[in-house]
Write an enzyme that holds these catalytic residues in place. Structure first.
Site: not given
Ligand code: 7TS
Length: 415
Positions: A132, A209, A212, A235, A373
């Protein structure tokens, strides 16, 4: 509130689970909502919503500062969640749990707090081809500032990382490896235990990370032996605006603060400031108090449902959906790793994903269309974007049937 769910070793009562999620009952454009965007964010059970409401109605006060009863109680509730998070991911101590805004902030914190003192010109940082942007850009910025080199583990056509190539990328110059546990755009579950062990053989720390993975599988940071683990509350059925960075104590002690200000200090004069110990050193300012409380309720909810029930059910949804989608003419799944979470990205070579997403929405089906992303993943697989359906344990086979019907309509409209 007692959540309505049934817990047995082999069976998950989805209708009772769905009763815990009021938002799922609604209709969109006259159709029952099929919420299939769980990789972006998950919906909230009543127990989380009611806990936060109750906290605001009866318990809300600042934490760590007040001498009065309400602040003392709020501080206890807040600190209890830090303990709960530590137990949830089996961290040795709650002092190794740093509250942050989310995965993005957690990775930025490490890139800054660990990267600034320990990454120098000519050093190397290893990430993968399926990250991401949140796990690319902070490292890229760090490398640019320091004159360090960003190395990228390649991915094969099925969406699996090339582990031999990874091993060859690890050198005496590698200062950190930062990889996702599960790819958000392909669903690949990476062999992180083996990857951590390989890095550790050379004394290289590893950040996972877990944005997911946290919603899909139990996490044991001690068994993994990862140095850092990052995830977002939103999440895992908790509120937005709060997330977690787990880091081994030795790293937290060695890292420099990311932000400075109130709450993170030991003493301040105009000449000099000394910092508090971790985790406070990394938590400047008034924290997201009610969100922390909500995260605690979300972890209770997941514990009650049980990953032992979530995992087989979500795997069933993945298998069912994969087989059904492959029956649709012209549909191609991007990401066919042997180990996959319940995330399916797909394309039609002649229909744009945004058109697919918009038409599905007209039938109440919520999916994500775009690059998720992960622009380098789109480039690697030679597609501008994909449509992505991602399933939670509150999704049903009927919702997947609705998705398949919707996609049949899409192919009729556009061909
Ligand atoms: N890393 C991964 C693997 C992710 O899927 C996401 C968010 C992030 C980091 C960032 O997380 P945040 O909570 O700080 O935004 N992924 C997604 C997605 O797949 N669609 O919207 C956000």
């Amino acid at each position: 509130m007692v959540t309505l769910m049934e817990k047995t070793a082999t069976h998950l009562d989805v209708e009772r689970i769905r009763a815990d999620f009021p938002i799922l009952k609604q209709k969109i454009h006259g159709h029952p909502l099929a919420y299939l965007d769980n990789a972006a964010t998950t919906q909230k059970p009543l127990s989380v919503i009611e806990r936060m409401t109750d906290f605001y109605m009866n318990e809300y006060a600042t934490v760590r500062r007040g001498v009065y009863e309400m602040s003392a109680r709020a501080t206890i509730a807040y600190d209890e969640v830090r303990e709960k998070v530590a137990r949830f991911i089996n961290a040795p101590s709650s002092s190794e749990i740093v509250f942050v805004r989310g995965t993005t902030e957690a990775i930025n914190l490490v890139a800054s707090g660990y990267g600034r003192p320990f990454v120098q010109a000519g050093d190397e940082v290893v990430i993968s081809a399926i990250e991401h942007h949140a796990n690319i850009v902070p490292w890229q910025q760090l490398c640019q500032e320091k004159g360090a080199v960003l190395k990228v583990i390649p991915v094969n056509d099925d969406g699996e990382l090339d582990i031999e190539a990874y091993q060859a990328l690890l050198t005496d110059k590698t200062r950190i490896v930062s990889v996702n546990h599960i790819s958000n755009s392909l669903g690949t579950i990476n062999p992180i235990k083996a990857m951590i062990d390989m890095a550790h053989q050379r004394g290289i720390p590893v950040l996972i990370d877990g944005a997911q993975s946290i919603q899909h599988m139990p996490i044991d940071v001690q068994a993994l032996d990862c140095d850092f683990f990052a995830f977002s509350s939103h999440k895992i059925y908790g509120p937005t605006g709060i997330g977690v960075l787990y880091a081994k104590r030795q790293h937290l002690n060695a890292m420099v603060p990311y932000q400075t200000g109130g709450d993170m200090i030991e003493s301040v004069t105009f000449e000099k400031t000394t910092f508090a110990k971790a985790p406070n050193k990394f938590e400047a300012g008034t924290p997201a108090i009610a969100e922390v409380i909500g995260l605690g309720a979300a972890l209770d909810y997941i514990n009650a449902v049980g990953y032992e029930n979530i995992q087989p059910y979500e795997h069933h949804l993945l298998t069912y959906a994969t087989q059904a989608l492959l029956q649709i003419e012209g549909l191609r799944i991007i990401g066919n790793a042997r180990e996959k979470a319940s995330v399916i990205s797909f394309v039609f070579d002649d229909i744009h994903p945004h058109d697919v997403g918009t038409l599905l929405d007209s039938r109440g089906i919520a999916v994500r269309a775009g690059h998720h992303c992960t622009q380098p993943v789109m480039e690697r697989f030679h597609v501008p974007a994909t449509t992505r359906a991602s399933f939670s344990f509150y999704n049903t086979q009927q919702e997947i049937d609705a998705l398949v019907d919707g996609l049949r309509m899409v192919t009729q409209v556009f061909r």
